[in-house]
Design a protein around this motif. Structure first.
Motif, PDB file in Angstrom:
ATOM      1  N   CYS A 110       6.422  22.091  -6.452  1.00 41.47           N
ATOM      2  CA  CYS A 110       5.663  20.914  -6.002  1.00 41.47           C
ATOM      3  C   CYS A 110       5.778  19.779  -6.998  1.00 41.47           C
ATOM      4  N   GLY A 111       5.732  18.568  -6.461  1.00 39.30           N
ATOM      5  CA  GLY A 111       5.756  17.357  -7.267  1.00 39.30           C
ATOM      6  C   GLY A 111       4.550  16.493  -6.947  1.00 39.30           C
ATOM      7  N   LEU A 112       3.983  15.897  -7.982  1.00 35.43           N
ATOM      8  CA  LEU A 112       2.829  15.015  -7.837  1.00 35.43           C
ATOM      9  C   LEU A 112       3.078  13.739  -8.623  1.00 35.43           C
ATOM     10  N   ASP A 113       2.430  12.664  -8.213  1.00 37.34           N
ATOM     11  CA  ASP A 113       2.481  11.430  -8.997  1.00 37.34           C
ATOM     12  C   ASP A 113       1.228  10.621  -8.704  1.00 37.34           C
ATOM     13  N   PRO A 114       0.687   9.931  -9.703  1.00 36.29           N
ATOM     14  CA  PRO A 114      -0.504   9.115  -9.446  1.00 36.29           C
ATOM     15  C   PRO A 114      -0.230   7.951  -8.511  1.00 36.29           C
ATOM     16  N   ALA A 115       1.004   7.479  -8.432  1.00 40.22           N
ATOM     17  CA  ALA A 115       1.321   6.313  -7.613  1.00 40.22           C
ATOM     18  C   ALA A 115       1.613   6.708  -6.179  1.00 40.22           C
ATOM     19  N   VAL A 116       1.235   5.845  -5.267  1.00 38.22           N
ATOM     20  CA  VAL A 116       1.606   5.999  -3.859  1.00 38.22           C
ATOM     21  C   VAL A 116       3.039   5.525  -3.692  1.00 38.22           C
ATOM     22  N   PRO A 150      -5.218  13.483   6.287  1.00 37.03           N
ATOM     23  CA  PRO A 150      -6.611  13.972   6.180  1.00 37.03           C
ATOM     24  C   PRO A 150      -6.727  15.304   5.445  1.00 37.03           C
ATOM     25  N   ALA A 151      -5.769  16.221   5.655  1.00 30.73           N
ATOM     26  CA  ALA A 151      -5.856  17.526   4.995  1.00 30.73           C
ATOM     27  C   ALA A 151      -5.797  17.379   3.484  1.00 30.73           C
ATOM     28  N   TYR A 152      -4.979  16.447   2.985  1.00 28.46           N
ATOM     29  CA  TYR A 152      -4.871  16.240   1.541  1.00 28.46           C
ATOM     30  C   TYR A 152      -6.030  15.403   1.009  1.00 28.46           C
ATOM     31  N   ALA A 153      -6.451  14.440   1.787  1.00 29.46           N
ATOM     32  CA  ALA A 153      -7.555  13.590   1.335  1.00 29.46           C
ATOM     33  C   ALA A 153      -8.821  14.392   1.096  1.00 29.46           C
ATOM     34  N   ALA A 154      -8.989  15.497   1.851  1.00 29.20           N
ATOM     35  CA  ALA A 154     -10.190  16.321   1.715  1.00 29.20           C
ATOM     36  C   ALA A 154     -10.030  17.447   0.711  1.00 29.20           C
ATOM     37  N   ALA A 155      -8.863  17.616   0.131  1.00 30.64           N
ATOM     38  CA  ALA A 155      -8.614  18.744  -0.778  1.00 30.64           C
ATOM     39  C   ALA A 155      -9.343  18.555  -2.097  1.00 30.64           C
ATOM     40  N   GLY A 156      -9.847  19.651  -2.634  1.00 33.22           N
ATOM     41  CA  GLY A 156     -10.605  19.586  -3.877  1.00 33.22           C
ATOM     42  C   GLY A 156      -9.797  19.145  -5.071  1.00 33.22           C
ATOM     43  N   VAL A 157      -8.471  19.390  -5.061  1.00 33.62           N
ATOM     44  CA  VAL A 157      -7.656  19.014  -6.209  1.00 33.62           C
ATOM     45  C   VAL A 157      -7.635  17.504  -6.401  1.00 33.62           C
ATOM     46  N   SER A 158      -7.920  16.742  -5.335  1.00 32.23           N
ATOM     47  CA  SER A 158      -7.980  15.288  -5.454  1.00 32.23           C
ATOM     48  C   SER A 158      -9.083  14.842  -6.397  1.00 32.23           C
ATOM     49  N   ARG A 159     -10.077  15.698  -6.593  1.00 33.39           N
ATOM     50  CA  ARG A 159     -11.164  15.372  -7.522  1.00 33.39           C
ATOM     51  C   ARG A 159     -10.842  15.806  -8.942  1.00 33.39           C
ATOM     52  N   LEU A 160      -9.779  16.598  -9.092  1.00 36.60           N
ATOM     53  CA  LEU A 160      -9.371  17.051 -10.422  1.00 36.60           C
ATOM     54  C   LEU A 160      -8.280  16.178 -11.018  1.00 36.60           C
ATOM     55  N   LEU A 161      -7.370  15.700 -10.163  1.00 36.76           N
ATOM     56  CA  LEU A 161      -6.231  14.914 -10.608  1.00 36.76           C
ATOM     57  C   LEU A 161      -6.141  13.647  -9.765  1.00 36.76           C
ATOM     58  N   ARG A 162      -5.658  12.591 -10.372  1.00 35.46           N
ATOM     59  CA  ARG A 162      -5.419  11.349  -9.626  1.00 35.46           C
ATOM     60  C   ARG A 162      -4.036  11.456  -8.979  1.00 35.46           C
ATOM     61  N   ILE A 163      -4.010  11.703  -7.678  1.00 30.45           N
ATOM     62  CA  ILE A 163      -2.764  11.956  -6.966  1.00 30.45           C
ATOM     63  C   ILE A 163      -2.559  10.896  -5.901  1.00 30.45           C
ATOM     64  N   GLY A 164      -1.405  10.242  -5.971  1.00 31.99           N
ATOM     65  CA  GLY A 164      -1.069   9.266  -4.961  1.00 31.99           C
ATOM     66  C   GLY A 164      -0.050   9.783  -3.964  1.00 31.99           C
ATOM     67  N   SER A 165       0.919  10.564  -4.472  1.00 30.66           N
ATOM     68  CA  SER A 165       1.982  11.088  -3.610  1.00 30.66           C
ATOM     69  C   SER A 165       2.237  12.549  -3.946  1.00 30.66           C
ATOM     70  N   TYR A 166       2.813  13.269  -2.974  1.00 33.69           N
ATOM     71  CA  TYR A 166       2.963  14.727  -3.105  1.00 33.69           C
ATOM     72  C   TYR A 166       4.185  15.178  -2.326  1.00 33.69           C
TER      73      TYR A 166
END
Length: 501
Positions: free
Chosen positions: A296-302, A263-279
């Motif tokens: 930090c590492g990000l990827d569009p895929a879950v 929930p903390a990540y789902a509500a983060a504003g960066v989710s509206r800037l980048l398509r993030i599946g995993s972190y």
């Protein structure tokens, strides 16, 4: 379905259901093509043998042909999606640039580059276009599509889950020998270590984006970046309050295979800037014990839960980077402290000028035979002892401070001034021959006289017989000779004392 290996001796089962994205920022960089090819090789692990080679080839040609058509589209972006299902690989290129787009079928206008791409690629890979999207399919059984053959419609949403890694299940990739050697080198800098760590993570942990970030007030700034999906660059960033890393530091999971499940990540504003599946992330702590930033590492895929097996590696690398960061910060602090201590030790408290210790260091630093001509002047106040004895030390101190102010105001920018002790002042005049130096000294004495301050003075020049130290000795002797000539300035003593009072 099955694929035959290059040797023809074995059949390899292919059961792939993944999707990865590659972003190419415009204007493109020289490394865009190899980065896209490398991303396919690393992040679509189920593509073996001929199918993988063909996918890499098509990606190389697609991106390579895209680049020259985008030179006139600064700040644009191309999105390349690679979706593998079973034995079929679908490659989709979307124009991610801002603003309206013409259809690719129109040779002119804003969509002209897409038309040129269709023409260039159709004979090779059966590329078709619809609006702002190009796509083609590769199938291991059917082979290369024929030119003009009908193609499926543009793909719908890609699968949501991708394999977490292409290494042996359960095996945590250890730091490479080169990385261990680099981090164990006492001379390595934090900058070098950041690059080595990101390179290692990029090769061993399946995330399309890696960065060392800095918490800079209200911003999270990307300091070092390895980005194969979002098109970001060092110096980019976003609001700290919108970041995943702020929530991670506050206690949210450091590894989130599916960010929408947190929930903390789902509500983060960066989710509206980048398509993030995993972190994934680990904090970096500075010498003051406060947060410096993160890796930090990000990827569009879950990803699946096996992503969490990388936690020990991330913790180790985060600890090593924090230690190097703290070492450099402490070294900087010690250097600054040493500088302040030296300045305090070399500064006259009463006048703020360099004292005798600072003067001697100045002469040593500027003592060079090839610096050209230079002169040293020595000025000695006439009557400071009488001022102290008659009017008190407060009046004598005031006389010294006013002398320093007058001399500072009259000297040239390249000259250096010091209080050598008691009532004696020294001036170094680089690039100055003796006649010019004598004129400077006379101007100084005249300015002092206008304030009711009498002084004896002498000048010494550098030369074959010696440098600045020798010139100082000659100036000192000349000053004492001048003092003897006018009787220690008795005729002007009263004015000097009167001004001091």
């Amino acid at each position: 379905m099955t694929l035959t290996s290059a040797s023809g001796a074995a059949a390899v089962d292919v059961a792939v259901d993944v999707a990865v994205d590659v972003a190419v920022s415009l204007p493109a960089q020289p490394d865009s093509v190899p980065r896209a090819r490398r991303y396919v090789r690393r992040h679509v692990p189920g593509l073996d043998g001929e199918l993988r080679e063909r996918a890499e080839q098509v990606v190389t040609e697609l991106v390579g042909d895209l680049l020259p058509h985008h030179q006139q589209h600064p700040d644009g972006r191309l999105l390349l999606r690679i979706a593998a299902r079973g034995g079929t690989v679908r490659l989709v290129v979307q124009d991610g640039s801002a603003g309206p787009h013409d259809r690719a079928s129109a040779p002119g206008g804003a969509g002209g580059w897409r038309w040129a791409l269709v023409v260039a690629l159709s004979e090779r890979h059966g590329v078709d276009a619809d609006g702002t999207t190009l796509w083609c399919e590769l199938d291991a059984d059917r082979g290369r599509p024929a030119p003009g053959a009908p193609l499926p419609a543009a793909p719908t949403a890609p699968p949501t889950t991708a394999p977490a890694a292409h290494t042996t299940p359960g095996a945590e990739p250890a730091p490479s020998a080169g990385l261990v050697a680099l981090l164990g080198d006492g001379a390595v800098t934090f900058e070098q270590a950041c690059s080595a760590v990101l390179d290692h993570l990029q090769e061993n942990v399946p995330m399309g984006y890696w960065a060392v970030t800095r918490h800079d007030g209200d911003r999270q700034v990307y300091v070092h970046v390895r980005d194969e999906v979002y098109g970001t660059r060092p110096g980019d960033g976003h609001d700290w309050d919108a970041s995943f890393c702020k929530r991670m530091v506050a206690g949210a999971p450091a590894i989130a295979p599916d960010v929408m499940a947190v929930p903390a990540y789902a509500a983060a504003g960066v989710s509206r800037l980048l398509r993030i599946g995993s972190y994934v992330a680990v904090p970096l702590v500075g010498a003051d014990g406060h947060l410096f930033g993160t890796v930090c590492g990000l990827d569009p895929a879950v990803r699946d839960d096996s992503l969490t097996r990388h936690a020990p590696l991330l913790q180790l690398l985060g600890t090593l980077l924090s230690a190097l960061l703290q070492r450099e910060q402490v070294a900087v602090q010690l250097h600054q402290l040493a500088g302040r201590t030296r300045r305090e030790a070399e500064t006259d408290v009463l006048t703020g000028l360099a004292n005798r210790r600072g003067w001697q260091r100045l002469l040593t630093e500027r003592e060079h035979p090839h610096r050209g001509p230079a002169c040293v002047a020595v000025l000695d106040l006439d009557g400071l002892k009488q001022a102290n004895d008659t009017l008190g030390h407060g009046a004598g101190d005031d006389l010294l401070r006013r002398t320093a102010e007058v001399l500072r105001g009259e000297l040239r920018g390249r000259d250096a001034l010091a209080r050598l002790g008691g009532d004696e002042f020294g001036v170094v005049m680089p690039g100055t021959a003796a006649p010019e130096a004598q004129e400077v000294v006379e101007r100084l004495r005249s300015a002092l006289r206008s304030q009711g301050i009498a002084a004896s003075a002498g000048v010494g020049a550098t030369g074959p017989a010696g440098g600045l130290v020798a010139a100082w000795e000659r100036a000192d002797r000349a000053m004492y000779a001048d003092k003897r000539r006018h009787g220690a300035g008795r005729g002007e003593l009263g004015r000097g004392l009167g001004a001091a009072s």
